[in-house]
Scaffold this active site. Structure first.
Site, PDB file in Angstrom:
ATOM      1  N   ARG A 107       0.857  -1.200   0.000  1.00  0.00           N
ATOM      2  CA  ARG A 107       0.000   0.000   0.000  1.00  0.00           C
ATOM      3  C   ARG A 107       0.887   1.242   0.000  1.00  0.00           C
ATOM      4  O   ARG A 107       0.637   2.222  -0.690  1.00  0.00           O
ATOM      5  CB  ARG A 107      -0.907   0.004   1.231  1.00  0.00           C
ATOM      6  CG  ARG A 107      -1.926  -1.097   1.211  1.00  0.00           C
ATOM      7  CD  ARG A 107      -2.970  -0.928   2.299  1.00  0.00           C
ATOM      8  NE  ARG A 107      -3.776  -2.131   2.342  1.00  0.00           N
ATOM      9  CZ  ARG A 107      -3.670  -3.079   3.261  1.00  0.00           C
ATOM     10  NH1 ARG A 107      -2.854  -2.941   4.271  1.00  0.00           N
ATOM     11  NH2 ARG A 107      -4.405  -4.173   3.188  1.00  0.00           N
ATOM     12  N   PHE A 131     -10.834  -4.808  -6.621  1.00  0.00           N
ATOM     13  CA  PHE A 131     -10.920  -5.674  -5.427  1.00  0.00           C
ATOM     14  C   PHE A 131     -10.487  -4.846  -4.207  1.00  0.00           C
ATOM     15  O   PHE A 131      -9.570  -5.207  -3.483  1.00  0.00           O
ATOM     16  CB  PHE A 131     -10.036  -6.926  -5.572  1.00  0.00           C
ATOM     17  CG  PHE A 131     -10.248  -7.700  -6.837  1.00  0.00           C
ATOM     18  CD1 PHE A 131     -11.280  -8.624  -6.933  1.00  0.00           C
ATOM     19  CD2 PHE A 131      -9.423  -7.508  -7.943  1.00  0.00           C
ATOM     20  CE1 PHE A 131     -11.478  -9.354  -8.112  1.00  0.00           C
ATOM     21  CE2 PHE A 131      -9.613  -8.230  -9.122  1.00  0.00           C
ATOM     22  CZ  PHE A 131     -10.634  -9.157  -9.205  1.00  0.00           C
ATOM     23  N   ASP A 171     -15.518  -3.304  -5.974  1.00  0.00           N
ATOM     24  CA  ASP A 171     -15.607  -4.525  -5.170  1.00  0.00           C
ATOM     25  C   ASP A 171     -17.050  -5.026  -5.225  1.00  0.00           C
ATOM     26  O   ASP A 171     -17.968  -4.229  -5.384  1.00  0.00           O
ATOM     27  CB  ASP A 171     -15.208  -4.251  -3.709  1.00  0.00           C
ATOM     28  CG  ASP A 171     -14.774  -5.520  -2.969  1.00  0.00           C
ATOM     29  OD1 ASP A 171     -13.558  -5.680  -2.743  1.00  0.00           O
ATOM     30  OD2 ASP A 171     -15.654  -6.344  -2.649  1.00  0.00           O
ATOM     31  N   ASP A 180      -5.869  -6.661  -6.965  1.00  0.00           N
ATOM     32  CA  ASP A 180      -5.555  -7.475  -5.780  1.00  0.00           C
ATOM     33  C   ASP A 180      -6.700  -8.459  -5.524  1.00  0.00           C
ATOM     34  O   ASP A 180      -7.443  -8.328  -4.547  1.00  0.00           O
ATOM     35  CB  ASP A 180      -5.349  -6.552  -4.565  1.00  0.00           C
ATOM     36  CG  ASP A 180      -4.947  -7.333  -3.322  1.00  0.00           C
ATOM     37  OD1 ASP A 180      -4.409  -8.449  -3.457  1.00  0.00           O
ATOM     38  OD2 ASP A 180      -5.185  -6.829  -2.198  1.00  0.00           O
ATOM     39  N   CYS A 206      -2.415 -13.966  -4.560  1.00  0.00           N
ATOM     40  CA  CYS A 206      -2.189 -14.495  -3.215  1.00  0.00           C
ATOM     41  C   CYS A 206      -2.414 -16.000  -3.193  1.00  0.00           C
ATOM     42  O   CYS A 206      -2.581 -16.586  -2.125  1.00  0.00           O
ATOM     43  CB  CYS A 206      -3.075 -13.782  -2.191  1.00  0.00           C
ATOM     44  SG  CYS A 206      -4.827 -13.989  -2.490  1.00  0.00           S
TER      45      CYS A 206
HETATM   46  N1  SAH Z   1      -6.991  -4.949  -1.706  1.00  0.00           N
HETATM   47  C1  SAH Z   1      -7.636  -5.244  -0.445  1.00  0.00           C
HETATM   48  C2  SAH Z   1      -7.856  -6.725  -0.251  1.00  0.00           C
HETATM   49  C3  SAH Z   1      -8.625  -7.387  -1.345  1.00  0.00           C
HETATM   50  S1  SAH Z   1      -9.352  -8.860  -0.850  1.00  0.00           S
HETATM   51  C4  SAH Z   1      -6.830  -4.645   0.700  1.00  0.00           C
HETATM   52  O1  SAH Z   1      -5.735  -4.138   0.454  1.00  0.00           O
HETATM   53  O2  SAH Z   1      -7.285  -4.680   1.839  1.00  0.00           O
HETATM   54  C5  SAH Z   1     -10.331  -9.301  -2.187  1.00  0.00           C
HETATM   55  C6  SAH Z   1     -11.613  -8.495  -2.347  1.00  0.00           C
HETATM   56  O3  SAH Z   1     -12.169  -8.865  -3.598  1.00  0.00           O
HETATM   57  C7  SAH Z   1     -12.709  -8.725  -1.329  1.00  0.00           C
HETATM   58  O4  SAH Z   1     -13.096  -7.502  -0.777  1.00  0.00           O
HETATM   59  C8  SAH Z   1     -13.882  -9.328  -2.131  1.00  0.00           C
HETATM   60  O5  SAH Z   1     -15.149  -8.818  -1.717  1.00  0.00           O
HETATM   61  C9  SAH Z   1     -13.582  -8.864  -3.506  1.00  0.00           C
HETATM   62  N2  SAH Z   1     -14.032  -9.694  -4.637  1.00  0.00           N
HETATM   63  C10 SAH Z   1     -13.956 -11.038  -4.762  1.00  0.00           C
HETATM   64  N3  SAH Z   1     -14.334 -11.402  -6.002  1.00  0.00           N
HETATM   65  C11 SAH Z   1     -14.666 -10.274  -6.661  1.00  0.00           C
HETATM   66  C12 SAH Z   1     -15.127  -9.998  -7.994  1.00  0.00           C
HETATM   67  N4  SAH Z   1     -15.288 -10.970  -8.883  1.00  0.00           N
HETATM   68  N5  SAH Z   1     -15.353  -8.718  -8.334  1.00  0.00           N
HETATM   69  C13 SAH Z   1     -15.186  -7.709  -7.425  1.00  0.00           C
HETATM   70  N6  SAH Z   1     -14.740  -7.908  -6.171  1.00  0.00           N
HETATM   71  C14 SAH Z   1     -14.495  -9.172  -5.794  1.00  0.00           C
END
Ligand code: SAH
Length: 424
Positions: A240, A256, A278, A328, A368
């Site tokens: 970040r 995401f 998201d 992410d 991940c």
């Molecule tokens: N970047 C964030 C962590 C991401 S975790 C951080 O730094 O804290 C992954 C996220 O993707 C979750 O919030 C989940 O709700 C979302 N997600 C999962 N599949 C998705 C999709 N197909 N489209 C949009 N969001 C999605």
């Protein structure tokens, strides 16, 4: 190690010569003997024993109980926890025959793990970090994350489940003023024959929300009881901060976004506009509140509740352009068998993102999935750029932050990898 068995059972098991007897019970050595030639990884201090490597188990203890591991030639190799329903049949606690798996053992290992994090907490002005990272801290299957004065446990192996009372006792002694909460509500526990569970272990119930400090000055709302993982993605902390330096005057797309971690740093770094995407409405709501909490400008931010794949396609069709894009996604490959499908997913979003980047634009892209090796991920991203008709250069290799260390004998611990790619 010893397991208690009834006297008669023991007499049968040992042809009438019990190794040690009390009035009506006998302590028998629980032994796991490896097949010929299968001791190599253990000698290199890797903690896992797969079921296929096991030739014989004598006097098996209850699930999670202690068992001594021997080579086919009878040499002691380590003291492990036994997990009869898992493919990882045993996880080694210690490679030393004189070390017992008792309260002192857990005190020592947890204290050492915490000691390593102490300077990180001080230097970076954080109030949250991973305190114990399982195999990499010599405690297979045990995750402990610290959020202010809360310790959040995730128990991922039968061995830690068995020793939970000793683990919590150690924590109570080391952190007498902290509350302990359990978030063992992850599906991976089924592989170890364990049910999902969450709840307070000791101290006070965590409130719906707490505010943690990250990287000296960023405030983040965390819900310990219902947030993802143990509440928050602590592993992305360093990345970040990395994003922050690419954002001055730029338009940023944060895919995401979850609760907006990357968005906050983009704004602090001077981004002109940030779009968070998201599927989770509640995560986006928290993202909004995180922006206000940090006195950043919500007027520069958009929130889109949509599937990222669909959103990126829609943007591409509309000819949208961004200077910086963060990808992410959640874990696409839960197992090795899902790897091929996961690669297609990673390629798809990376190709779409590459086609949306302005000339000189930067993509921060992550995986991940532990099953996705770093070189394979790089290849997938390279193919994605190729298919998008863009050329690019990797300007930074990224990974999980240092409180999620990788023990040298256990490279599997490296699960989060990322690339910063500058597009032409
Ligand atoms: N970047 C964030 C962590 C991401 S975790 C951080 O730094 O804290 C992954 C996220 O993707 C979750 O919030 C989940 O709700 C979302 N997600 C999962 N599949 C998705 C999709 N197909 N489209 C949009 N969001 C999605």
């Amino acid at each position: 190690m010893r397991s208690l068995v009834g006297y008669n059972d023991a007499r049968e098991a040992s042809c009438g010569v019990p190794s040690f007897s009390t009035s009506d019970q006998v302590l028998m050595e629980a032994k796991l003997i490896l097949a010929h030639g299968r001791e190599k990884s253990v000698r290199r201090l890797h903690p896992w024993i797969f079921s296929k490597a096991v030739a014989k188990v004598e006097n098996p203890p209850e699930a999670g109980g202690d068992i001594d591991v021997f080579s086919a030639d009878g040499e002691f190799l380590g003291r492990a926890s036994y997990s009869p329903s898992s493919q990882i049949r045993a996880r080694i606690w210690t490679f030393r025959s004189n070390e017992r798996i008792d309260a002192d053992f857990f005190m020592g290992r947890i204290a050492r793990a915490a000691e390593i994090r102490e300077p990180m907490l001080l230097e970076t002005g954080m109030s949250a970090c991973r305190l114990v990272d399982a195999e990499s801290d010599g405690l297979p299957g045990l995750i402990i994350d610290r959020y202010n004065e809360f310790l959040v446990l995730q128990i991922l192996s039968a061995g830690c489940e068995h020793h939970l009372p000793r683990i919590t006792d150690a924590l109570k002694k080391l952190y007498p003023d902290f509350s302990i909460y359990e978030r063992s509500d992850t599906s991976s526990r089924t592989k170890e024959g364990l049910e999902q569970r969450a709840g307070l272990i000791s101290g006070s119930e965590p409130p719906e929300e707490i505010v943690i400090d990250e990287n000296g000055g960023m405030k983040i709302l965390v819900n310990i009881k219902s947030g993802h993982k143990t509440g928050y993605y602590l592993d992305q902390r360093d990345n970040r901060k990395t994003l922050e330096r690419y954002c001055r005057g730029k338009s940023v797309l944060n895919c995401f976004s979850y609760t907006g971690g990357f968005c906050l740093y983009a704004l602090r770094g001077g981004a002109r506009a940030v779009t968070n995407v998201d599927v989770s409405k509640s995560a986006l709501e928290i993202a909004k509140r995180n922006i206000v909490l940090n006195h950043l400008d919500p007027g520069r931010v958009k929130f889109v509740k949509e599937d990222v794949f669909a959103f990126l396609r829609r943007m591409k069709a509309g000819g949208a352009v961004y200077d910086v894009i963060v990808l992410d996604p959640p874990k696409f490959a839960e197992s090795r068998s899902q790897l091929e499908k996961a690669c297609r997913g990673y390629k798809d979003i990376n190709m779409l993102a590459a086609s949306l980047l302005s000339p000189g634009g930067i993509l921060l892209t992550f995986s991940c999935s532990g099953h996705m090796a770093p070189d394979l991920f790089q290849k997938v991203v390279a193919d994605a750029f190729l298919d998008a008709g863009r050329s690019g250069r990797i300007i930074q290799y990224l990974h999980q932050s240092g409180d999620h260390p990788v023990a040298l004998p256990y490279p599997e611990a490296l699960y989060l990898k990322g690339l910063a790619v500058r597009a032409e």
